[in-house]
Design a protein around this motif. Structure first.
Motif, mmCIF file in Angstrom:
data_model
loop_
_atom_site.group_PDB
_atom_site.id
_atom_site.type_symbol
_atom_site.label_atom_id
_atom_site.label_comp_id
_atom_site.label_asym_id
_atom_site.label_seq_id
_atom_site.Cartn_x
_atom_site.Cartn_y
_atom_site.Cartn_z
ATOM 1 N N HIS A 1 0.827 -1.207 0.000
ATOM 2 C CA HIS A 1 0.000 0.000 0.000
ATOM 3 C C HIS A 1 0.862 1.257 0.000
ATOM 4 O O HIS A 1 0.932 2.002 0.979
ATOM 5 N N CYS A 2 1.539 1.489 -1.128
ATOM 6 C CA CYS A 2 2.378 2.689 -1.252
ATOM 7 C C CYS A 2 1.769 3.686 -2.240
ATOM 8 O O CYS A 2 2.272 4.783 -2.414
ATOM 9 N N GLN A 3 0.678 3.290 -2.899
ATOM 10 C CA GLN A 3 -0.064 4.174 -3.793
ATOM 11 C C GLN A 3 -1.555 3.944 -3.563
ATOM 12 O O GLN A 3 -1.959 2.912 -3.025
ATOM 13 N N VAL B 1 0.901 -2.699 -7.524
ATOM 14 C CA VAL B 1 0.943 -1.242 -7.351
ATOM 15 C C VAL B 1 2.214 -0.729 -8.009
ATOM 16 O O VAL B 1 3.275 -1.349 -7.881
ATOM 17 N N GLU B 2 2.102 0.392 -8.727
ATOM 18 C CA GLU B 2 3.289 0.980 -9.372
ATOM 19 C C GLU B 2 3.456 2.434 -8.953
ATOM 20 O O GLU B 2 2.480 3.104 -8.619
ATOM 21 N N LEU C 1 -7.078 0.926 -3.463
ATOM 22 C CA LEU C 1 -6.541 0.031 -2.436
ATOM 23 C C LEU C 1 -6.811 0.559 -1.029
ATOM 24 O O LEU C 1 -7.054 -0.220 -0.099
ATOM 25 N N SER C 2 -6.789 1.877 -0.867
ATOM 26 C CA SER C 2 -7.061 2.469 0.451
ATOM 27 C C SER C 2 -8.478 2.122 0.908
ATOM 28 O O SER C 2 -8.705 1.761 2.073
ATOM 29 N N LEU D 1 0.594 -2.181 -17.203
ATOM 30 C CA LEU D 1 1.651 -2.179 -16.198
ATOM 31 C C LEU D 1 3.007 -2.456 -16.831
ATOM 32 O O LEU D 1 3.103 -3.031 -17.918
ATOM 33 N N MET D 2 4.041 -2.030 -16.131
ATOM 34 C CA MET D 2 5.407 -2.285 -16.587
ATOM 35 C C MET D 2 5.713 -3.776 -16.554
ATOM 36 O O MET D 2 5.323 -4.472 -15.621
#
Length: 252
Positions: free
Chosen positions: A5-7, A23-24, A56-57, A112-113
């Protein structure tokens, strides 16, 4: 899921093998949480693969609607349902006879990458007990903009370096260290990674018991964390990070 959960938003992939939540950030770092089908009591996917984007939050808020930690003697039961493209993700949570239904709108998944990080392209690989890396992050100077990682078949074997306000700091791990579970280094590599990109992975590090550190020929970094949940089941969280710059000489 907290470990990635960084974005705000994540892309969810569901196959018969389980769930992958990705997550990207700025196309430089990618975090993946793998939740195997075996973790669920029942897991059914009607199509070959199902993909959607979600906040996601909001998902985490819904999952902890009865509180972050269960009251002793009670547990929260969860049922998730997704009817397909354009439909919301439905969560049915039950605890102590109380049922809560949550509907979370889904979005069009973004491309996504593809870090193309397959095992055949791995140059160096180390598996450490997580406590070793936790101690390292506690001791190194986090005012440094970069973390330099050296992996080598010869001394210093595995070295973490920072270059902060207080000067340079190096932390070495010998290949026969008690914390080292596996050591497979084919060539000497020194790469730098932005600490701001690696910081989100410390969430996964705090929860994990082992970490696999791998690099490919281009210096792309894979950090794979093994997390054991309360029932003893194992999930994996993996972070991919691109190198900040190449370092031709190892700084002594």
């Amino acid at each position: 899921l907290r470990a990635v959960h960084c974005q705000e938003h994540a892309t969810c992939f569901a196959t018969t093998n389980g769930l992958r939540v990705t997550v990207e950030d700025a196309k430089c770092i990618q975090a993946n949480a793998f939740i195997q089908a075996e973790v669920f009591q029942e897991f059914t996917v009607q199509e070959e693969a199902v993909t959607f984007r979600i906040n996601l939050s909001v998902l985490l808020d819904c999952l902890t609607i009865f509180g972050a930690s269960s009251v002793p003697g009670t547990s929260t039961a969860l049922r998730m349902r997704y009817r397909g493209y354009g439909y919301p993700l439905m969560l049915f949570l039950e605890e102590g006879g109380v049922v809560t239904v949550c509907k979370i709108n889904t979005q069009e998944p973004e491309e996504l990458m593809d870090f193309d990080f397959c095992s055949t392209k791995v140059v160096n690989k180390i598996i450490l007990q997580s406590e070793g890396l936790r101690e390292a992050f506690a001791e190194l100077d986090m005012t440094s903009e970069v973390l330099q990682i050296t992996m080598s078949p010869d001394k210093p074997y595995f070295r973490l370096s920072t270059f902060g306000n207080a000067g340079s700091a190096h932390l070495d791990y010998p290949r026969d260290s008690d914390l080292m579970e596996a050591f497979h280094c084919n060539q000497t590599q020194t790469n730098r990674y932005k600490i701001s990109l690696l910081k989100p992975s410390t969430k996964a590090l705090a929860l994990s018991c082992k970490v696999s550190i791998r690099t490919d020929a281009q210096g792309f970094l894979s950090l794979q964390y093994m997390i054991r949940n309360e029932d003893g089941q194992i999930c994996f969280v993996e972070y991919y990070c691109c190198p900040d710059e190449d370092v031709s000489e190892v700084e002594q």
